[in-house]
Design a protein around this motif. Structure first.
Motif, PDB file in Angstrom:
ATOM      1  N   UNK A 213      24.855  -3.553   9.769  1.00 11.75           N
ATOM      2  CA  UNK A 213      25.918  -3.621   8.753  1.00 11.75           C
ATOM      3  C   UNK A 213      27.322  -3.649   9.347  1.00 11.75           C
ATOM      4  N   UNK A 214      27.428  -3.491  10.663  1.00 10.93           N
ATOM      5  CA  UNK A 214      28.743  -3.586  11.291  1.00 10.93           C
ATOM      6  C   UNK A 214      29.529  -2.292  11.319  1.00 10.93           C
ATOM      7  N   UNK A 215      28.994  -1.223  10.709  1.00  6.38           N
ATOM      8  CA  UNK A 215      29.728   0.047  10.702  1.00  6.38           C
ATOM      9  C   UNK A 215      29.887   0.590  12.122  1.00  6.38           C
ATOM     10  N   UNK A 216      31.057   1.141  12.385  1.00  2.00           N
ATOM     11  CA  UNK A 216      31.279   1.830  13.658  1.00  2.00           C
ATOM     12  C   UNK A 216      30.891   3.294  13.491  1.00  2.00           C
ATOM     13  N   UNK A 217      30.376   3.885  14.546  1.00  2.00           N
ATOM     14  CA  UNK A 217      30.054   5.310  14.448  1.00  2.00           C
ATOM     15  C   UNK A 217      30.356   6.038  15.741  1.00  2.00           C
ATOM     16  N   UNK A 218      30.804   7.260  15.563  1.00  2.00           N
ATOM     17  CA  UNK A 218      31.080   8.162  16.675  1.00  2.00           C
ATOM     18  C   UNK A 218      31.043   9.579  16.123  1.00  2.00           C
ATOM     19  N   UNK A 219      30.406  10.563  16.824  1.00  2.00           N
ATOM     20  CA  UNK A 219      29.693  10.418  18.087  1.00  2.00           C
ATOM     21  C   UNK A 219      28.434   9.566  17.961  1.00  2.00           C
ATOM     22  N   UNK A 220      27.843   9.265  19.103  1.00  2.00           N
ATOM     23  CA  UNK A 220      26.684   8.385  19.160  1.00  2.00           C
ATOM     24  C   UNK A 220      25.482   9.008  18.466  1.00  2.00           C
ATOM     25  N   UNK A 221      24.774   8.140  17.745  1.00  2.00           N
ATOM     26  CA  UNK A 221      23.563   8.556  17.030  1.00  2.00           C
ATOM     27  C   UNK A 221      22.485   7.496  17.229  1.00  2.00           C
ATOM     28  N   UNK A 222      21.210   7.864  17.082  1.00  2.00           N
ATOM     29  CA  UNK A 222      20.148   6.870  17.267  1.00  2.00           C
ATOM     30  C   UNK A 222      20.107   5.812  16.167  1.00  2.00           C
ATOM     31  N   UNK A 223      20.644   6.111  14.993  1.00  2.00           N
ATOM     32  CA  UNK A 223      20.569   5.132  13.902  1.00  2.00           C
ATOM     33  C   UNK A 223      21.825   5.164  13.052  1.00  2.00           C
ATOM     34  N   UNK A 224      21.898   4.185  12.157  1.00  2.00           N
ATOM     35  CA  UNK A 224      23.085   4.025  11.316  1.00  2.00           C
ATOM     36  C   UNK A 224      22.976   4.889  10.061  1.00  2.00           C
ATOM     37  N   UNK A 225      24.012   5.677   9.784  1.00  2.00           N
ATOM     38  CA  UNK A 225      24.017   6.508   8.585  1.00  2.00           C
ATOM     39  C   UNK A 225      24.251   5.682   7.322  1.00  2.00           C
ATOM     40  N   UNK A 226      24.778   4.466   7.464  1.00  2.00           N
ATOM     41  CA  UNK A 226      25.055   3.651   6.278  1.00  2.00           C
ATOM     42  C   UNK A 226      23.839   2.850   5.858  1.00  2.00           C
ATOM     43  N   UNK A 227      23.180   2.174   6.821  1.00  2.00           N
ATOM     44  CA  UNK A 227      22.082   1.275   6.434  1.00  2.00           C
ATOM     45  C   UNK A 227      20.754   1.658   7.078  1.00  2.00           C
ATOM     46  N   UNK A 228      20.746   2.634   7.979  1.00  2.00           N
ATOM     47  CA  UNK A 228      19.498   3.093   8.576  1.00  2.00           C
ATOM     48  C   UNK A 228      19.041   2.267   9.772  1.00  2.00           C
ATOM     49  N   UNK A 229      19.756   1.220  10.111  1.00  2.00           N
ATOM     50  CA  UNK A 229      19.298   0.362  11.210  1.00  2.00           C
ATOM     51  C   UNK A 229      19.373   1.093  12.553  1.00  2.00           C
TER      52      UNK A 229
END
Ligand code: ZN
Length: 313
Positions: A213-229
């Motif tokens: 989905x293109x969301x930026x995230x920090x700190x690093x996580x194994x997956x996306x909180x927005x779309x789960x990818x």
């Protein structure tokens, strides 16, 4: 004493390791706890509390035909806060033998359960525990020691319903090299954040970007909180940011730090936030909204950290 020799030799220097192990092995098969009676029969309120705590909404655990979650097996045997579990003299002796031989540290390592039949509200529980096995001497990262496995057989109405194996390691703590006290704590680097620290080593502050989905995230996580990818790549931060919030640390004192100092929550130009030190600006001059720029500071031979310098415009 179940055939145990009545006089024990103290574990002394004259005793060979095989002899000591044979003495430990002699405890296998001896009871670890007196026959116990479950404090309460299997009951619906405890099942409900368990399911709520675990977030388990399975319909198998409610209604007139409810069974208890199998993993509750041990819960029905617990002594509660006010009663002591009834350990046997044999188990206490085994632990004392290990203590006296220098294996006086203990850590619980794992448990295994087997389920033979479901437990239902109303089942009256009895159980007994046996010292199932004592391992030979094993080396572990914690130190050399012996694994002691106890097996508890749990019965409902006298019929075996399940077994619970519980393993501890009794060990002699390995000597840990003393760490110099004035070094900063090391970051915990794992497979989920290793790329971040590799970036820091190259003086790059890498932000994760979800390729779903293109969301930026920090700190690093194994997956996306927005779309789960779980798919991601990285973008390097431009280094521009502002102080979103901050605290000034005065207390507690910690050898690696020199209070007072400012810890900032920095909002990067890319939109994500990072906790870091604000340096180059007196701690009492740091302000919310203050522009800052990324820098990398070496703290010791091994440790480089991203920090933020106040920018005067
Ligand atoms: Zn995403």
């Amino acid at each position: 004493m179940n055939g145990e020799p009545e006089v024990h030799e103290k574990s002394g220097e004259s005793e060979r390791p095989e002899e000591f192990e044979a003495r430990l092995k002699a405890y296998e098969g001896r009871p670890a706890a007196a026959t116990g009676i479950g404090r309460d029969p299997v009951n619906q309120p405890m099942i409900r509390h368990w399911c709520e705590a675990m977030g388990d909404t399975s319909p198998a655990y409610t209604g007139p035909d409810a069974i208890a979650p199998p993993t509750m097996l041990q819960a029905w045997t617990m002594a509660g806060l006010t009663r002591r579990p009834e350990r046997t003299a044999a188990y206490d002796e085994l632990l004392r033998l290990l203590d006296e031989s220098g294996h006086d540290a203990v850590v619980a390592t794992d448990c295994e359960q087997e389920y033979l039949r479901p437990l239902r509200p109303g089942d009256a529980i009895t159980f007994d525990s046996v010292i199932e096995s004592v391992s030979g001497l094993k080396s572990t990262k914690l130190g050399a020691g012996y694994f002691v496995t106890t097996r508890t057989d749990i019965r409902a109405g006298g019929e075996l319903a399940g077994t619970h194996r519980f393993r501890i390691l009794k060990y002699a703590p390995a000597q840990r090299p003393p760490r110099p006290k004035d070094l900063r704590p090391r970051p915990v680097i794992n497979r989920d954040n290793a790329g971040f620290w590799e970036g820091v080593a190259r003086h790059e502050l890498l932000i994760q970007r979800c390729t779903g989905c293109g969301d930026l995230r920090f700190p690093w996580l194994p997956g996306c909180n927005s779309c789960g990818s779980p798919e991601w790549d990285t973008v390097a931060a431009s280094g521009e940011g502002t102080v979103y919030s901050y605290v000034v640390m005065h207390h507690p004192p910690f050898p690696a730090f020199d209070p007072p100092y400012a810890v900032g929550l920095i909002e990067l130009a890319e939109g994500v936030r990072i906790v870091s030190n604000v340096v180059g600006t007196p701690y009492d001059k740091v302000r919310i909204g203050m522009p800052v720029r990324l820098d990398f500071r070496r703290y010791d031979d091994e440790l480089v950290l991203p920090v933020f310098q106040g920018v005067t415009r």
